[in-house]
Write a protein that holds these residues in place. Sequence first.
Motif, PDB file in Angstrom:
ATOM      1  N   GLU A 144       0.838  -1.211   0.000  1.00  0.00           N
ATOM      2  CA  GLU A 144       0.000   0.000   0.000  1.00  0.00           C
ATOM      3  C   GLU A 144       0.865   1.250   0.000  1.00  0.00           C
ATOM      4  O   GLU A 144       0.546   2.240  -0.674  1.00  0.00           O
ATOM      5  CB  GLU A 144      -0.923  -0.012   1.215  1.00  0.00           C
ATOM      6  N   GLY A 145       1.969   1.206   0.739  1.00  0.00           N
ATOM      7  CA  GLY A 145       2.878   2.342   0.757  1.00  0.00           C
ATOM      8  C   GLY A 145       3.528   2.582  -0.593  1.00  0.00           C
ATOM      9  O   GLY A 145       3.735   3.730  -1.007  1.00  0.00           O
ATOM     10  N   VAL A 146       3.849   1.491  -1.296  1.00  0.00           N
ATOM     11  CA  VAL A 146       4.424   1.614  -2.645  1.00  0.00           C
ATOM     12  C   VAL A 146       3.409   2.258  -3.580  1.00  0.00           C
ATOM     13  O   VAL A 146       3.731   3.193  -4.331  1.00  0.00           O
ATOM     14  CB  VAL A 146       4.858   0.227  -3.173  1.00  0.00           C
ATOM     15  N   ARG A 147       2.166   1.772  -3.530  1.00  0.00           N
ATOM     16  CA  ARG A 147       1.136   2.315  -4.421  1.00  0.00           C
ATOM     17  C   ARG A 147       0.836   3.779  -4.124  1.00  0.00           C
ATOM     18  O   ARG A 147       0.485   4.542  -5.030  1.00  0.00           O
ATOM     19  CB  ARG A 147      -0.141   1.478  -4.318  1.00  0.00           C
ATOM     20  N   ALA A 148       0.986   4.168  -2.865  1.00  0.00           N
ATOM     21  CA  ALA A 148       0.721   5.554  -2.482  1.00  0.00           C
ATOM     22  C   ALA A 148       1.928   6.464  -2.694  1.00  0.00           C
ATOM     23  O   ALA A 148       1.835   7.665  -2.442  1.00  0.00           O
ATOM     24  CB  ALA A 148       0.287   5.604  -1.013  1.00  0.00           C
ATOM     25  N   GLY A 149       3.035   5.896  -3.150  1.00  0.00           N
ATOM     26  CA  GLY A 149       4.223   6.692  -3.371  1.00  0.00           C
ATOM     27  C   GLY A 149       4.983   7.039  -2.104  1.00  0.00           C
ATOM     28  O   GLY A 149       5.873   7.902  -2.120  1.00  0.00           O
ATOM     29  N   ILE A 202       6.626   4.614  -0.231  1.00  0.00           N
ATOM     30  CA  ILE A 202       7.724   3.655  -0.087  1.00  0.00           C
ATOM     31  C   ILE A 202       8.276   3.326  -1.467  1.00  0.00           C
ATOM     32  O   ILE A 202       7.511   3.076  -2.410  1.00  0.00           O
ATOM     33  CB  ILE A 202       7.250   2.352   0.598  1.00  0.00           C
ATOM     34  N   GLU A 203       9.579   3.339  -1.576  1.00  0.00           N
ATOM     35  CA  GLU A 203      10.236   2.917  -2.812  1.00  0.00           C
ATOM     36  C   GLU A 203      10.930   1.583  -2.563  1.00  0.00           C
ATOM     37  O   GLU A 203      11.716   1.457  -1.624  1.00  0.00           O
ATOM     38  CB  GLU A 203      11.265   3.956  -3.255  1.00  0.00           C
ATOM     39  N   VAL A 204      10.618   0.596  -3.362  1.00  0.00           N
ATOM     40  CA  VAL A 204      11.242  -0.721  -3.266  1.00  0.00           C
ATOM     41  C   VAL A 204      12.178  -0.897  -4.451  1.00  0.00           C
ATOM     42  O   VAL A 204      11.763  -0.766  -5.604  1.00  0.00           O
ATOM     43  CB  VAL A 204      10.195  -1.853  -3.258  1.00  0.00           C
ATOM     44  N   THR A 205      13.438  -1.195  -4.163  1.00  0.00           N
ATOM     45  CA  THR A 205      14.431  -1.441  -5.201  1.00  0.00           C
ATOM     46  C   THR A 205      14.815  -2.910  -5.173  1.00  0.00           C
ATOM     47  O   THR A 205      15.084  -3.464  -4.111  1.00  0.00           O
ATOM     48  CB  THR A 205      15.690  -0.569  -4.984  1.00  0.00           C
ATOM     49  N   GLY A 206      14.852  -3.545  -6.327  1.00  0.00           N
ATOM     50  CA  GLY A 206      15.204  -4.958  -6.429  1.00  0.00           C
ATOM     51  C   GLY A 206      14.245  -5.683  -7.342  1.00  0.00           C
ATOM     52  O   GLY A 206      13.091  -5.271  -7.500  1.00  0.00           O
ATOM     53  N   GLU A 207      14.717  -6.764  -7.949  1.00  0.00           N
ATOM     54  CA  GLU A 207      13.887  -7.510  -8.891  1.00  0.00           C
ATOM     55  C   GLU A 207      13.726  -8.978  -8.500  1.00  0.00           C
ATOM     56  O   GLU A 207      13.143  -9.750  -9.249  1.00  0.00           O
ATOM     57  CB  GLU A 207      14.501  -7.423 -10.302  1.00  0.00           C
ATOM     58  N   LEU A 228       7.393  -7.858  -1.596  1.00  0.00           N
ATOM     59  CA  LEU A 228       7.150  -6.601  -0.894  1.00  0.00           C
ATOM     60  C   LEU A 228       6.204  -5.705  -1.678  1.00  0.00           C
ATOM     61  O   LEU A 228       5.300  -5.082  -1.106  1.00  0.00           O
ATOM     62  CB  LEU A 228       8.472  -5.872  -0.649  1.00  0.00           C
ATOM     63  N   ARG A 229       6.378  -5.666  -2.974  1.00  0.00           N
ATOM     64  CA  ARG A 229       5.507  -4.830  -3.803  1.00  0.00           C
ATOM     65  C   ARG A 229       4.094  -5.389  -3.854  1.00  0.00           C
ATOM     66  O   ARG A 229       3.106  -4.637  -3.907  1.00  0.00           O
ATOM     67  CB  ARG A 229       6.057  -4.723  -5.215  1.00  0.00           C
ATOM     68  N   ALA A 230       4.002  -6.710  -3.825  1.00  0.00           N
ATOM     69  CA  ALA A 230       2.685  -7.344  -3.949  1.00  0.00           C
ATOM     70  C   ALA A 230       1.930  -7.380  -2.642  1.00  0.00           C
ATOM     71  O   ALA A 230       0.709  -7.526  -2.613  1.00  0.00           O
ATOM     72  CB  ALA A 230       2.844  -8.764  -4.509  1.00  0.00           C
TER      73      ALA A 230
END
Length: 214
Positions: free
Chosen positions: A192-197, A199-204, A211-213
């Motif tokens: 939710e934090g990623v979608r709201a801008g 939190i930035e998650v780096t990594g593939e 974390l993104r999901a």
Amino acid sequence: MPPAPRTRRSYDQYCAAARALDAVGDRWTLLIVRELLVGPRRYTDLHADLPGVSTDVLASRLKDMEREGLTTRRRLPPPSAAYVYELTDRGRELLPVLRALADWGAPALEERGPTDAVRAHWFALPLLRGLAGLGAEGVVGVCLDEGEFHVRVGGDGVSYGDGPAPETPDALLALDAETCVAVGRGALTVAEGVRAGRIEVTGEGVLAKALRAG
């Protein structure tokens, strides 16, 4: 004449909770455990990251903790001549206790007092709650304005350390302290934090995708 050794107070109750408090119920003891959960620390490092504790009290608590089998002290190999304190296996068993206290206390972090000290790795304990149950394991580096820490999730459990991870992390989180507290309180997921801008998650890798999901 040297002062008499400090006598530990006891509740004198045949109760597991009372016996636990006999060992760790003194003021500062559990916060020393919090600091040592990040790894071995020198006395000066402990004193610096425990603002408000006197040198006498810190030294006394460390002696008590060593006597209780919670910590050990060892000398670093040359060229360093410093001693470090570290938790024993018995001491590390207090991690779930600190996690439970952090979960219970997280709602009280809504406002930061004007005199409150802060260290980045203090956010690790409440954040562990938000990183649990991801279905992936690895090392997460966390970057706040206050500094960096890292968290290991999955596998045999969770642990954390101060500063950047000694190995390349599987994912990096960049967020502010307010967002970190919200995740720790359960008011916001990382996804939710990623979608709201926020939190930035780096990594593939698998962990970064988890974390993104959310």
